[in-house]
Design a protein around this motif. Structure first.
Motif, short mmCIF file in Angstrom:
data_model
loop_
_atom_site.label_atom_id
_atom_site.label_comp_id
_atom_site.label_asym_id
_atom_site.label_seq_id
_atom_site.Cartn_x
_atom_site.Cartn_y
_atom_site.Cartn_z
N LEU A 258 55.03 8.89 56.82
CA LEU A 258 56.48 8.84 56.63
C LEU A 258 56.85 9.48 55.31
CD1 LEU A 258 58.88 5.89 57.32
CD2 LEU A 258 58.83 6.89 55.03
N ALA A 259 57.89 10.30 55.31
CA ALA A 259 58.48 10.83 54.08
C ALA A 259 59.97 10.58 54.13
CB ALA A 259 58.19 12.33 53.94
N GLY A 260 60.53 10.13 53.02
CA GLY A 260 61.94 9.76 53.05
C GLY A 260 62.68 10.11 51.79
N SER A 261 63.98 10.26 51.95
CA SER A 261 64.89 10.31 50.81
C SER A 261 65.99 9.30 51.10
CB SER A 261 65.48 11.71 50.62
OG SER A 261 66.37 12.02 51.67
N ASP A 262 66.39 8.56 50.08
CA ASP A 262 67.40 7.52 50.27
C ASP A 262 68.37 7.58 49.10
OD1 ASP A 262 68.92 5.34 50.92
OD2 ASP A 262 67.33 3.86 50.71
N GLN A 263 69.60 7.97 49.40
CA GLN A 263 70.65 7.92 48.38
C GLN A 263 71.28 6.54 48.41
OE1 GLN A 263 73.70 11.12 47.95
NE2 GLN A 263 75.19 9.44 48.12
N VAL A 264 71.14 5.82 47.30
CA VAL A 264 71.66 4.46 47.21
C VAL A 264 72.91 4.49 46.33
CG1 VAL A 264 71.13 2.06 46.72
CG2 VAL A 264 69.28 3.62 47.36
N ASP A 265 74.06 4.20 46.94
CA ASP A 265 75.31 4.13 46.20
C ASP A 265 75.47 2.73 45.64
OD1 ASP A 265 75.76 6.73 47.01
OD2 ASP A 265 77.04 6.14 48.70
N TYR A 332 62.99 9.74 46.40
CA TYR A 332 62.15 10.55 47.28
C TYR A 332 60.76 9.90 47.31
CZ TYR A 332 65.86 14.00 46.71
OH TYR A 332 67.07 14.65 46.68
N TYR A 333 60.25 9.66 48.51
CA TYR A 333 58.99 8.92 48.62
C TYR A 333 58.27 9.32 49.90
CZ TYR A 333 61.94 5.86 51.56
OH TYR A 333 62.79 5.36 52.52
N HIS A 334 57.00 9.00 49.95
CA HIS A 334 56.21 9.29 51.15
C HIS A 334 55.02 8.35 51.19
CE1 HIS A 334 53.65 11.38 48.24
NE2 HIS A 334 52.68 11.29 49.16
N GLY A 335 54.37 8.27 52.36
CA GLY A 335 53.16 7.47 52.45
C GLY A 335 52.94 6.85 53.81
N ASP A 336 52.04 5.90 53.81
CA ASP A 336 51.57 5.26 55.04
C ASP A 336 52.18 3.86 55.13
OD1 ASP A 336 50.23 4.37 57.23
OD2 ASP A 336 48.27 4.21 56.26
N VAL A 337 53.19 3.72 55.96
CA VAL A 337 53.81 2.42 56.15
C VAL A 337 53.94 2.08 57.64
CG1 VAL A 337 56.24 3.14 56.25
CG2 VAL A 337 55.65 0.94 55.19
#
Length: 757
Positions: A258-265, A332-337
Motif C-alpha cells: 500500500l502507498a498513500g497520501s493523506d491531506q488532513v485538514d 506520504y507513506y507506504h508499506g505492508d498493512v
C-alpha cells in the motif's frame, strides 16, 4: 507519473532537507535522556507538605535535590528519606477499583525514595525553601532507575507525550509526574496530566504485598468540581488540533503493498502549537509530511520524528500556529498493512492505516482507491466515482457524515444483493465462502428489519457486509466485517453465526450511529449490541430457549470470573472501567465478560424492571430504547444521559441501580426459603426468608416472583430485597400455591440457592 516513483523522488528531497534542519525535538530529548542530579542543589528536608487535588505528599526528613534544568527549566526533583504519599479517588468506580487491588478506598503508603517531574512552582518553591545540606548518596542511582519511566515513552526514544506537548510547544500548564518506592516493595507512579479529561492517575508498578508485578493502571479520575467531556466531534481540551477532513489517495498493488497520501485538514485547538503528534501503523513507513495553510503559496517539507517500529510521529510545523488557525498537512507513506491468508486479503488494522492525531475525532473522509481490477473493494460511505484504466480500478468513496473510524476491505469477492424493503436499507454481501451465504444474507436482512422497527431507521441507503478471515468482526457506518466462520458450514451455526451477525448489524445503531462519549461508556456500544442480538434470537432462533441459554451462559462467565485464572483476591471490575477491565487481569476475556456480557445483563435487568408483570407488556422498554436512539443518533452520549432518558420516561429515580450495576462491581447471592400456611378464612399466606450476601448491606433489587397453583394458573409480583436478611409476607392468595419461582424470567444477575424454611 507512477505513484511509487513519485513517493521515492519526494522522499529523496525530504531526507536531504530534514538532515539540514535544526531539530528541537532531538535537542530536548537528549537533555531529558542524560539528566543528572544538580550537586549544588542538595538540601536537608525539614518537612514538606504538598497537596495537588487528589494527591498529597509529605516529606518528613531526608535529603532532596533538583535535577539539572531541562530547556532552562527546573522541573526534576530527587528525594531519599522518610515520607508518605496518598491518592484519594473522587469517583465511586475508582474507589471500587482501588479496593480490588489494595483492599482500601484510599492509597496511602510510606515512601523512602521518589523522583518528581513537575512544572508546579508551588512544589518547586517548597523544595528550594529547604535548608542547604543533606547527602547526595544514592541520588544518581535513583534518577537513573526512575527518571526514564516518567520522562520517556516508547523504546526510550520518544519523550513522554505530556512532557513533549508542554516543552515543545512552550505551554505554561502545570503537570506533575512522580514515581515513589519503599523498602517493602511498593513502587508506584502518581500523576496529574492537564491534557487528559481525567487528569489524576495512579499506577502500581510493583507491590509484593498485593502480588502486583506489571505496571497496572489502578485509578484515573477527573479533577474535583470539574466535569470535562469529549465534544460531539470527539475533540477534548487535551487535543492539540481539531480534525476537519481527510482527503486521501490510496494505491494498492497486486502484492497488496500500500502507498498513500493523506491531506488532513485541521484547526488549532490550543493557544499556540508548533509540534503535533500523529499515529500511523508501525509497518507503514512515513516518507514525508508537507504543510499548507491559507497564507502559504506552496507546500513546505516538514521535520518529523518517529522511533523505529513505533506508531507515533511528532511533526514540527514551520511556524507557531494559534487557536482556531486552519491548516493542512499531507502525509506520504507506504508499506505492508494488508496481509493475505489463503484467498483472503485482510487489512491488519482498521484504524492506523491512515495518520490521525486522535481516533476519537469525528471527521469527513474523501478517499480515492486504486487497485487491481481482479479485486473488489468496499469502504465506509458512498462510492461517488468508479473507472477502469489499464487493468486498474479507481474508486472514490466519501463518508456521508463525519465518522470516528474509517476503514475498507478488499478481496476476491462474489456478490449477493438484499433489496431494501421500505424500512431497512438495501444490503450487499461480499463473500468468498459460499456454504452459508444464503443464511448469512437472511440473518442480515431479518436483523436489519427487526432493529429498524425496534429502534428507528438508519441514516444510510445501503449496508455492505464483507467476509474476512479470523473469528472477529467489526462495524462501521454502512460497512460490516464478518468472520469467515459465519459463512462456513457448521453444526453450531445457529448459536454462533446468528448472534455474531446480529451483534455487528446492531452496531449500526449502537456505536456507528449513536456513539459513546468516553471509554467509560463503551458498554453503550458493546453491551447494547450484545443484548440487541439476544433479542433478535428471541425472534429468529429455531431454539425457543436459546435466549435464556445464552443469557445464563453469560452469567456463568461473569460469576466465575477470577475463580480459575486469577488470584482470589482480585474482585470483578465495574462496567464503567471500559477497556480498563482488562488491566491487571490474567483472564484474557475480561472485556467480553464485563463490557459485552454484563452490559447486556444490565439492559436485561432494566427491561424486566420496566415490564408490566400483570399484562407482560414491554412497550415502556421499547419506548425508552427508541427515544434514546432518536435523541442521540449522530451524536456521542453517556451512561448518565441514558439513565436520564429512562427517568424522564418512567418518572423513576434509577441512580441507585446505575451506582450498583454500572459504577459498582458487586453481584448478589440470594438464599431463599418459603412456606405456605392456610388462614382461618381459607386463604393462603406465603412467608419468605431471603438472605442477601456478597454485596453491601444497602444493596437493593426488585426481584420478580412467579406463584403457580394446582390448576396451572399463575400470578406474578415483585418484591424489594435489601439488607442481609429479610422476612417478607406476600399478599394472601385465594387458592393454594403449588410452587414459587424466585427471580422469575432470570430478571436479576445473581446467584440463587434455595433452602428449607
Amino acid at each position: 507519473m507512477n505513484f511509487h516513483l513519485y513517493c521515492l523522488l519526494f522522499l529523496s528531497c525530504v531526507l536531504t532537507l530534514n538532515a539540514q534542519s535544526t531539530n528541537r525535538y532531538f535537542e530536548l530529548r537528549n537533555q531529558v535522556k542524560t539528566v543528572r542530579v544538580d550537586s549544588n542543589s542538595v538540601r536537608s528536608v525539614s518537612g514538606i507538605f504538598y497537596e495537588h487535588g487528589l494527591i498529597s505528599v509529605i516529606l518528613d526528613s531526608g535529603s532532596i535535590a533538583l535535577a539539572e534544568p531541562i530547556n532552562g527549566n527546573q522541573i526534576g526533583v530527587v528525594f531519599i528519606g522518610k515520607g508518605s504519599v496518598s491518592f484519594r479517588p473522587n469517583m465511586e468506580t475508582e474507589r471500587t477499583n482501588l479496593m480490588r487491588f489494595i483492599h482500601s478506598e484510599v492509597f496511602v503508603v510510606d515512601i523512602s525514595k521518589a523522583v518528581f517531574i513537575t512544572t508546579d512552582k508551588e512544589f518547586l518553591t517548597l523544595v528550594n525553601d529547604q535548608p542547604k545540606g543533606g547527602s547526595r548518596e544514592g541520588m544518581s542511582k535513583l534518577i537513573d532507575a526512575y527518571w526514564s519511566s516518567l520522562a520517556m515513552g516508547e523504546q526510550d526514544t520518544l519523550m513522554d507525550e505530556t512532557f513533549a506537548k508542554t516543552f515543545l510547544n512552550g505551554f505554561q500548564k502545570d503537570f506533575m509526574l512522580m514515581r515513589i518506592g519503599n523498602p517493602t516493595g511498593t513502587d508506584a507512579i502518581l500523576a496529574y496530566n492537564p491534557y487528559a479529561i481525567e487528569p489524576y492517575l495512579l499506577e502500581l508498578r510493583a507491590d509484593k504485598k498485593f502480588h502486583i508485578s506489571d505496571p497496572t493502571l489502578v485509578c484515573q479520575c477527573q479533577a474535583d468540581n470539574i466535569i470535562a467531556e469529549t465534544s460531539n466531534d470527539g475533540v477534548d481540551d487535551g487535543d492539540l488540533i481539531r480534525t476537519l477532513k481527510h482527503v486521501a489517495n490510496i494505491d494498492i498493488q497486486r502484492n497488496l503493498d500500500l502507498a498513500g497520501s493523506d491531506q488532513v485538514d485541521m484547526k488549532v485547538n490550543e493557544d499556540s502549537v508548533r509540534w503535533i503528534n500523529f499515529d500511523l501503523y508501525p509497518t507503514l513507513t512515513l516518507d514525508s509530511v508537507t504543510f499548507n495553510d491559507s497564507t502559504a503559496a506552496s507546500r513546505a517539507l516538514l521535520t518529523f520524528i518517529r522511533a523505529k517500529e513505533s506508531a507515533t510521529a511528532w511533526v514540527e510545523l514551520p511556524r507557531t500556529l494559534y487557536l482556531d488557525n486552519k491548516f493542512s498537512l499531507t502525509f506520504y507513506y507506504h508499506g505492508d498493512v494488508i496481509e493475505r491468508i489463503e484467498d483472503y486479503p485482510i487489512l491488519v488494522t482498521s484504524m492506523m492505516w491512515y495518520p490521525a492525531h486522535s481516533y476519537f475525532h469525528k471527521t469527513i473522509f474523501d478517499v480515492s482507491f486504486t487497485y487491481p481490477s481482479s479485486m473488489t473493494l468496499a469502504s465506509v460511505g458512498r462510492r461517488t466515482a468508479f473507472t477502469t484504466v489499464d487493468d486498474r480500478l479507481h474508486a472514490r468513496w466519501e463518508s456521508i457524515n463525519a465518522v470516528r473510524n474509517y476503514s475498507f476491505h478488499i478481496g476476491f469477492f462474489k456478490r449477493k444483493v438484499i433489496e431494501a424493503n421500505g424500512v431497512a436499507p438495501k444490503a450487499v454481501v461480499l463473500y468468498t465462502t459460499p456454504d452459508q451465504v444464503d443464511v448469512v444474507a437472511q440473518d442480515i436482512q431479518q436483523s436489519l428489519l427487526f432493529f429498524s422497527r425496534l429502534f428507528g431507521k438508519l441514516p444510510i441507503d445501503s449496508l455492505i457486509a464483507t467476509e474476512l478471515p479470523g473469528n472477529h468482526g467489526e462495524s462501521f457506518p454502512g460497512l460490516l466485517h464478518l468472520s469467515w466462520q459465519t459463512f462456513y458450514t457448521s453444526d453450531n451455526y445457529d448459536f454462533f453465526a446468528e448472534q455474531f451477525i446480529a451483534h455487528e448489524v446492531a452496531h449500526q445503531w449502537w456505536g456507528s450511529n449513536l456513539d459513546f462519549k468516553s471509554y467509560r461508556d463503551q458498554w453503550l456500544s458493546e453491551g447494547f449490541a450484545e443484548y440487541s442480538a439476544l433479542m433478535y434470537s428471541q425472534l429468529a432462533s429455531s431454539d425457543a430457549k436459546k435466549f435464556f441459554k445464552l443469557l445464563n451462559s453469560y452469567k456463568a462467565k461473569i460469576l466465575s470470573y477470577g475463580k480459575r485464572f486469577m488470584s482470589k483476591d482480585l474482585a470483578p471490575p465495574a462496567i464503567s472501567l471500559g477497556y480498563r477491565v482488562n488491566i491487571g487481569s490474567l483472564q484474557p476475556d475480561a472485556y467480553s465478560i464485563f463490557v459485552y456480557y454484563k452490559g447486556a445483563w444490565v439492559l436485561h435487568m432494566l427491561r424486566n424492571m420496566m415490564l408490566n408483570i400483570s399484562t407482560m407488556n414491554e412497550e415502556t422498554y421499547f419506548t425508552v430504547m427508541r427515544t434514546f436512539y432518536t435523541q442521540y443518533q449522530g451524536k456521542r452520549t453517556s451512561t448518565d444521559e441514558f439513565r436520564k432518558t429512562i427517568e424522564q420516561l418512567t418518572g423513576t429515580d434509577l441512580g441507585w441501580f446505575f451506582d450498583q450495576w454500572v459504577y459498582g462491581n458487586a453481584i448478589p447471592k440470594y438464599t431463599y426459603a418459603w412456606k405456605k400456611e392456610k388462614q382461618q378464612d381459607g386463604k393462603w399466606k406465603i412467608t419468605m426468608r431471603i438472605k442477601q450476601s456478597d454485596v453491601p448491606a444497602s444493596f437493593q433489587m426488585y426481584i420478580p416472583l412467579k406463584i403457580t397453583f394446582d390448576d396451572d394458573a399463575l400470578t406474578r409480583l415483585r418484591i424489594v430485597v435489601t439488607g442481609e436478611e429479610s422476612i417478607i409476607e406476600l399478599p394472601l392468595f385465594e387458592k393454594e400455591p403449588d410452587a414459587l419461582t424466585f427471580n422469575d424470567l432470570s430478571s436479576v444477575l445473581c446467584d440463587v440457592d434455595e433452602e428449607s424454611f
